[in-house]
Write an enzyme that holds these catalytic residues in place. Structure first.
Site, PDB file in Angstrom:
ATOM      1  N   HIS A  93      39.975   9.895  60.181  1.00  0.00           N
ATOM      2  CA  HIS A  93      40.687  11.056  59.983  1.00  0.00           C
ATOM      3  C   HIS A  93      41.548  10.887  58.838  1.00  0.00           C
ATOM      4  CE1 HIS A  93      43.385  14.397  60.871  1.00  0.00           C
ATOM      5  NE2 HIS A  93      44.353  13.697  61.383  1.00  0.00           N
ATOM      6  N   HIS A 108      41.772  16.376  65.581  1.00  0.00           N
ATOM      7  CA  HIS A 108      42.347  17.818  65.620  1.00  0.00           C
ATOM      8  C   HIS A 108      42.332  18.493  64.253  1.00  0.00           C
ATOM      9  CE1 HIS A 108      46.481  17.072  63.625  1.00  0.00           C
ATOM     10  NE2 HIS A 108      45.656  16.084  63.451  1.00  0.00           N
ATOM     11  N   HIS A 156      48.012   6.444  66.952  1.00  0.00           N
ATOM     12  CA  HIS A 156      49.593   6.412  67.036  1.00  0.00           C
ATOM     13  C   HIS A 156      49.892   5.805  68.427  1.00  0.00           C
ATOM     14  CE1 HIS A 156      50.318   8.749  63.812  1.00  0.00           C
ATOM     15  NE2 HIS A 156      49.467   9.661  63.919  1.00  0.00           N
ATOM     16  N   HIS A 204      56.291  15.811  60.264  1.00  0.00           N
ATOM     17  CA  HIS A 204      56.022  17.165  59.553  1.00  0.00           C
ATOM     18  C   HIS A 204      56.616  18.424  60.645  1.00  0.00           C
ATOM     19  CE1 HIS A 204      52.606  17.382  62.381  1.00  0.00           C
ATOM     20  NE2 HIS A 204      51.775  16.712  61.626  1.00  0.00           N
ATOM     21  N   ASP A 225      43.694  10.464  66.174  1.00  0.00           N
ATOM     22  CA  ASP A 225      45.053  10.983  66.797  1.00  0.00           C
ATOM     23  C   ASP A 225      44.646  11.230  68.333  1.00  0.00           C
ATOM     24  OD1 ASP A 225      46.754  11.238  64.687  1.00  0.00           O
ATOM     25  OD2 ASP A 225      45.820  13.249  63.992  1.00  0.00           O
ATOM     26  N   TYR A 259      53.207  14.908  72.990  1.00  0.00           N
ATOM     27  CA  TYR A 259      52.391  14.812  71.930  1.00  0.00           C
ATOM     28  C   TYR A 259      51.107  15.778  72.067  1.00  0.00           C
ATOM     29  CZ  TYR A 259      48.981  12.118  68.716  1.00  0.00           C
ATOM     30  OH  TYR A 259      48.152  11.730  67.730  1.00  0.00           O
ATOM     31  N   ASP A 302      49.142  10.545  57.101  1.00  0.00           N
ATOM     32  CA  ASP A 302      49.676   9.492  57.786  1.00  0.00           C
ATOM     33  C   ASP A 302      48.484   8.271  57.939  1.00  0.00           C
ATOM     34  OD1 ASP A 302      48.704  11.579  59.781  1.00  0.00           O
ATOM     35  OD2 ASP A 302      49.628  10.680  61.233  1.00  0.00           O
ATOM     36  N   GLU A 305      44.116  12.899  57.558  1.00  0.00           N
ATOM     37  CA  GLU A 305      45.581  13.284  57.303  1.00  0.00           C
ATOM     38  C   GLU A 305      46.528  12.232  56.876  1.00  0.00           C
ATOM     39  OE1 GLU A 305      47.283  15.361  60.822  1.00  0.00           O
ATOM     40  OE2 GLU A 305      48.916  16.106  59.814  1.00  0.00           O
TER      41      GLU A 305
HETATM   42 FE1  FEO Z   1      46.379  14.150  62.029  1.00  0.00          FE
HETATM   43 FE2  FEO Z   1      48.229  11.220  62.940  1.00  0.00          FE
HETATM   44  O1  FEO Z   1      47.531  12.641  61.839  1.00  0.00           O
END
Ligand code: FEO
Length: 404
Positions: free
Chosen positions: A78, A145, A229, A24, A164, A196, A82, A80
């Protein structure tokens, strides 16, 4: 990569995205991974899913360990894209599973999926899920986040699943910190953490400090930190907490990032004398030309240094577009505890340096004023002014650094 056991009956079942280079808008030269985890007990639990393109991979990894229809609980830390966009694929294989999610997570999930099909339990901090011999505890982490975010603690195994938080954008054959450091280096891992943090978590320092304090107050024993991640922390899981606290508390190097772009090399010609002036004060300096550097690297270098000088030519009375883009990224990340200044060349009336200072003020950054503007092209006299400008800025950054 196949399923990897973290502890007995606890597996990584995620996917590596070796080719990801634009996350993104954030440049990810090392790719990334989407980590999710499978925990076997009387009831089988899946923690998070993966980006939709990688649904087949996580399903294959799950099948290697257990029949997916046996999954009874799906914890969504989470929402999001991904992490959640393969949820319907997972739920089609485990239709009896109950989803555990925060209230804000559920409200967001409704925008992705028809939830009427699924059993959903909204959880809040302190709620638990017992799956037989194992117990999960949920801890909401709003704005770490996203508003929906939470982390999940698995007692007994002492694993903190942190979505995350504490992650890095790394695709690697190493799943754990110790393996990665043996394959690459500790500094490569540290750099990935800072990269990151700078590009994703910079605005959330106060939340990070409060949440780490909350985890410490709960007295949780943490053997493994398992983010969504990158590398899983098992050698020294406290290290990434310490790194985050240092960064959130304003830790930076006594150095200056000189971040600039140029039209006809006039602003660029200012760089050498400015950096010589900085070095004359014994302060480190890193030069970033924006058109030659990914934006996320420029942001990281800004974040690593106590001071920054932003250089821009004036184009049509305003800031050069690549510099304006950098300033927009920076403003969204709400940096703090940095001393900044600006310089540049102009041909007619100027404007870029003033605009950059206006942006600094919107960000409430500490500034050294005035900046330095050069008409058309630096003369030998102008080069002396550049040297002095760099030297005086470095003196101020060294004084400012003492406060931290
Ligand atoms: Fe906040 Fe890895 O997505």
């Amino acid at each position: 990569m196949k399923a990897v056991e973290l502890k007995k009956d606890v597996y990584w079942v995620g996917a590596l995205d070796w080719a990801m280079r634009d996350f993104h808008g954030y440049t990810t030269p090392l790719g990334t991974s989407y980590n999710n985890y499978l925990v076997l007990d009387d009831e089988v639990t899946l923690i998070d899913t993966v980006k939709y393109d990688f649904a087949d991979i996580t399903i294959k990894n799950i099948v290697e360990v257990v029949d997916p229809s046996k999954i009874k609980n799906v914890i969504i830390n989470h929402i999001e894209n991904d992490h959640v966009t393969s949820l319907d694929r997972i739920m089609s294989l485990a239709p009896d599973a109950t989803i555990y999610i925060t209230d804000k997570g559920k409200k967001g999930l409704e925008r992705f999926f028809n939830l009427d099909r699924w059993k959903i339990k909204v959880v809040k901090s302190g709620d638990t899920l017992c799956t037989g011999k194992k117990t999960f505890t949920f801890i909401e982490t709003p704005m770490l986040h996203w508003p929906d975010s939470m982390i999940t603690y698995l007692a007994g195994e002492n694993i903190l699943f942190t979505q995350d938080a504490f992650g890095q954008h790394i695709a690697s054959n190493s799943r754990f910190d110790d393996d990665f450091m043996a394959e690459y280096s500790e500094s490569a891992l540290d750099d990935a953490v800072i990269d990151y943090y700078a590009n994703i978590l910079m605005p959330f320092g106060p939340v990070i400090k409060a949440k780490i304090a909350e985890i410490e107050k709960l007295g949780l024993v943490v053997d493994i930190v398992a983010p969504d991640h990158g590398i899983i922390w098992r050698k020294d899981p406290g290290k990434v907490f310490r790194m985050y606290l240092d960064i959130a508390n304003g830790k930076a190097n006594l150095s200056i990032a000189v971040i600039y772009d140029t039209m006809w090399q006039s602003t660029e010609k200012m760089i050498v004398p400015i950096t010589e002036g900085i070095r004359d004060e014994g302060v480190g300096v890193r030069v970033i030309k924006l058109r030659a550097t990914p934006m996320s690297v420029a942001i990281k270098e800004f974040w690593k240094s106590r001071g920054a000088l932003i250089g821009s030519p004036t184009l049509n009375n305003i800031t050069f577009p690549t510099v304006a883009e950098f300033m927009t990224h920076l403003r969204g990340l709400r940096p703090k505890n940095r001393l900044v200044g600006a310089f540049g060349s102009y041909g007619w009336g100027g404007g870029a340096v003033k605009e950059i200072y206006d942006e600094f003020k919107r960000m409430t950054l500490d500034t050294v004023e005035p900046g330095l503007q050069i008409l058309y092209k630096p003369s030998p006299e102008d080069e002396k002014s550049c040297f002095q400008f760099g030297k005086e800025f470095a003196q101020k950054v060294a004084e400012y650094h003492q406060k931290f």
